[in-house]
Design a protein around this motif. Structure first.
Motif, PDB file in Angstrom:
ATOM      1  N   LEU A 236       0.519  -1.174  -0.196  1.00  0.00           N
ATOM      2  CA  LEU A 236      -0.408   0.170   0.250  1.00  0.00           C
ATOM      3  C   LEU A 236       0.790   0.859   0.177  1.00  0.00           C
ATOM      4  N   PRO A 237       1.416   1.434   0.974  1.00  0.00           N
ATOM      5  CA  PRO A 237       2.969   2.777   0.864  1.00  0.00           C
ATOM      6  C   PRO A 237       2.880   2.629  -0.711  1.00  0.00           C
ATOM      7  N   SER A 238       3.095   1.703  -0.952  1.00  0.00           N
ATOM      8  CA  SER A 238       4.438   2.327  -2.523  1.00  0.00           C
ATOM      9  C   SER A 238       3.201   1.843  -3.493  1.00  0.00           C
ATOM     10  N   MET A 239       2.030   2.050  -3.249  1.00  0.00           N
ATOM     11  CA  MET A 239       1.477   1.472  -4.333  1.00  0.00           C
ATOM     12  C   MET A 239       0.781   3.777  -4.418  1.00  0.00           C
ATOM     13  N   ALA A 240       0.931   3.828  -3.470  1.00  0.00           N
ATOM     14  CA  ALA A 240       0.171   5.176  -2.594  1.00  0.00           C
ATOM     15  C   ALA A 240       1.258   6.555  -3.205  1.00  0.00           C
ATOM     16  N   ASP A 241       2.933   6.123  -2.921  1.00  0.00           N
ATOM     17  CA  ASP A 241       3.688   6.755  -3.934  1.00  0.00           C
ATOM     18  C   ASP A 241       3.997   6.913  -5.228  1.00  0.00           C
ATOM     19  N   ALA A 242       3.253   6.256  -5.557  1.00  0.00           N
ATOM     20  CA  ALA A 242       3.040   6.427  -7.583  1.00  0.00           C
ATOM     21  C   ALA A 242       1.819   7.082  -7.817  1.00  0.00           C
ATOM     22  N   LEU A 243       0.826   6.912  -6.583  1.00  0.00           N
ATOM     23  CA  LEU A 243      -0.956   7.558  -6.995  1.00  0.00           C
ATOM     24  C   LEU A 243      -0.136   8.899  -6.942  1.00  0.00           C
ATOM     25  N   LEU A 244       0.141   9.360  -5.411  1.00  0.00           N
ATOM     26  CA  LEU A 244       0.769  10.544  -5.324  1.00  0.00           C
ATOM     27  C   LEU A 244       2.109  11.463  -6.388  1.00  0.00           C
TER      28      LEU A 244
END
Length: 314
Positions: A236-244
């Motif tokens: 989740l944190p890595s995907m959230a970084d990609a979304l950001l």
């Protein structure tokens, strides 16, 4: 992403809706496999039938001994290990290019992890679980390729990860020159970023230094890196970084309320309170609204055919 998707070649246990070759003589319908048939070129195989066992047939067991796990048929006392190993080796060597495997769970030949292993051929309960003999050879021959059993594919998260990998790999293998490979990397950059940022940077360096090298060599190295980068589901944190990162394309065009709404949504996603589809849908709508063609084309938004996104967990 466009309407065209190449068809991955996937080896599948034949009992999963293709032939009535289960040891009981049954055909085992599987809704995920059935849905994939319109989009995937399947290669059905039943290793037990291929080594000469009939349908229906007496059960076989995996038995742990001094020389490792062996496959035996308790009713006849026959040791089938050599026949299964010879078939597996020959079949896998003749396959050519494939993008993945969907194998029958709990099978003494096809199970990836959960076949029962016994201490004795003719008595007693299971003492361990492990791969079937055919599946073990699959892992040895294709250690990096996507592999799942039909039971695990009922999980939406596991299924999405598997599909993204096989369709991404099929698309990558259609690339014919360095320019196409760079375009592929650009399209998959955010999705790769969500899996492993360091590995993604390494792939970028590979392409930056590729000029003058034989293309097949570069594509082979990139393909291995792509498979390794996507080997594990995103966190989740890595995907959230990609979304950001994607959000950064719109920061100057959005109102303060829109920005705040997205950041709240992103925090909920990072905390596991909303699904990935929520921030993705918002970002994609902004990509269309503001004409961000590069972002709209990202594999992050459509990593496999849209028709398969309607599948639901059982």
């Amino acid at each position: 992403m466009g309407a065209f998707w190449p068809r991955p070649r996937v080896v599948v246990s034949a009992c999963l809706g293709f032939s009535a070759v289960h040891y009981s003589g049954e055909l085992i319908p599987d809704r995920i496999v059935a849905a994939l048939r319109e989009h995937v070129d399947f290669i059905p195989v039943c290793p037990e039938v291929e080594i000469g066992l009939g349908v229906p047939r007496p059960t076989v067991r995996l038995v742990r001994g001094g020389e490792g796990v062996r496959m035996v048929q308790p009713l006849t006392g026959e040791d089938l290990t050599g026949r299964m190993q010879a078939f597996s080796q020959g079949f896998l060597a003749s396959l050519g290019q494939v993008e993945g495997f969907i194998l029958k769970n709990r099978s003494p030949s096809c199970a990836l992890k959960d076949a029962k292993v016994y201490a004795y051929a003719d008595r007693g309960g299971a003492v361990a679980r492990g791969p079937g003999l055919f599946a073990k050879r699959v892992e040895e021959a294709f250690p990096l390729l996507p592999k799942e059993d039909e039971g695990r594919l009922t999980s939406a998260r596991i299924r999405s990860h598997f599909l993204a990998r096989i369709f991404g790999l099929a698309r990558l293998r259609e690339v014919r020159d360095l320019g196409g490979l760079m375009a592929f990397h650009a399209r998959y950059k955010l999705l790769l970023h969500a899996h492993h940022q360091a590995e993604t940077r390494g792939l970028g360096r590979l392409l930056a230094e590729a000029k003058g090298r034989p293309f097949q060599e570069v594509r082979g190295a990139y393909e291995e890196g792509f498979i390794r980068t996507t080997r594990h589901p995103f966190r989740l944190p890595s995907m959230a970084d990609a979304l950001l990162h994607a959000f950064g394309y719109f920061k100057r065009a959005l109102s303060p309320r829109e920005k705040a709404h997205f950041l709240d949504l992103l925090a909920d996603f990072r905390g596991g309170r909303v699904p990935l589809e929520a921030p993705l849908a918002l970002l994609r709508s902004w990509a269309v609204r503001f004409g961000e063609d590069y972002l709209e084309a990202q594999a992050l938004f459509e990593p496999y055919p849209r028709a398969l996104m309607d599948l639901r967990s059982s």
